[in-house]
Design a protein around this motif. Structure first.
Motif, mmCIF file in Angstrom:
data_model
loop_
_atom_site.group_PDB
_atom_site.id
_atom_site.type_symbol
_atom_site.label_atom_id
_atom_site.label_comp_id
_atom_site.label_asym_id
_atom_site.label_seq_id
_atom_site.Cartn_x
_atom_site.Cartn_y
_atom_site.Cartn_z
ATOM 1 N N ALA A 85 23.386 -30.935 -15.308
ATOM 2 C CA ALA A 85 22.098 -30.561 -15.883
ATOM 3 C C ALA A 85 22.099 -29.120 -16.361
ATOM 4 O O ALA A 85 22.791 -28.266 -15.808
ATOM 5 C CB ALA A 85 20.997 -30.758 -14.847
ATOM 6 N N VAL A 89 16.518 -27.262 -16.457
ATOM 7 C CA VAL A 89 16.143 -28.397 -15.602
ATOM 8 C C VAL A 89 16.410 -28.066 -14.137
ATOM 9 O O VAL A 89 15.585 -28.379 -13.266
ATOM 10 C CB VAL A 89 16.881 -29.692 -16.033
ATOM 11 C CG1 VAL A 89 16.622 -30.827 -15.060
ATOM 12 C CG2 VAL A 89 16.457 -30.104 -17.433
ATOM 13 N N GLN A 118 16.784 -34.861 -15.130
ATOM 14 C CA GLN A 118 15.464 -34.912 -15.770
ATOM 15 C C GLN A 118 14.615 -36.029 -15.161
ATOM 16 O O GLN A 118 13.426 -35.839 -14.909
ATOM 17 C CB GLN A 118 15.593 -35.105 -17.284
ATOM 18 C CG GLN A 118 14.259 -35.048 -18.006
ATOM 19 C CD GLN A 118 13.565 -33.709 -17.862
ATOM 20 O OE1 GLN A 118 14.136 -32.662 -18.193
ATOM 21 N NE2 GLN A 118 12.334 -33.699 -17.372
#
Length: 160
Positions: A85, A89, A118
């Motif tokens: 990520a 995030v 997410q």
């Protein structure tokens, strides 16, 4: 380990194996005492029924925060969707974890297997709107899902 080998263990050893799945001692003792199990599905069903609200606090204490890069073992594998990520995030997850813990007094517990960072963030944000009783029930259901997957991995059967 094979299920028949686990079925043959002495109670203390069987409990130790189960504590790799979930650290709640009462749950591990009850599930170990339910042996023998003819198949994985029987064990998983028993494990789910044995899991109660009384186990939740101890179990959550054994889980790292979602997005915690220092998580090891099963948690690292389960949170693999967080590994790649982007920083934005990850920062939002860290902030969401703080807000969640402030609101509910415990770690955000979610079955992370197969979910992106997410998606985990979106679920966290949605769950912040729950009242305490609803959130506790959701966390218990998530723990049952985590345990189901970890039991499968413990016996190398159908592991995701």
């Amino acid at each position: 380990m094979r299920l028949d080998e686990w079925n043959a263990l002495d109670p203390a050893a069987a409990e130790r194996e189960l504590r790799q799945v979930c650290v709640a001692p009462r749950w591990a003792q009850e599930v170990a005492a339910s042996r023998p199990h003819p198949d994985l599905a029987s064990l998983q069903a028993t494990a789910e029924v044995a899991l109660t609200d009384a186990d939740l606090d101890e179990a959550m204490a054994g889980h790292p925060r979602i997005g915690d890069r220092t998580a090891g073992g099963a948690s690292r594998r389960e949170q693999s969707g967080v590994a790649g990520a982007d920083a934005e995030v990850l920062d939002a997850l860290a902030e969401g974890n703080r807000a969640y813990e402030e609101r509910f007094g415990h770690v955000y517990l979610v079955c992370a297997t197969g979910r992106s960072a997410q998606e985990l963030l979106d679920v966290l944000r949605a769950r912040l709107g729950n009242d305490a009783a609803t959130e506790r029930a959701v966390a218990l259901a998530e723990l049952a899902a985590i345990n189901r997957l970890r039991i499968a991995r413990l016996f190398d059967e159908g592991a995701a």
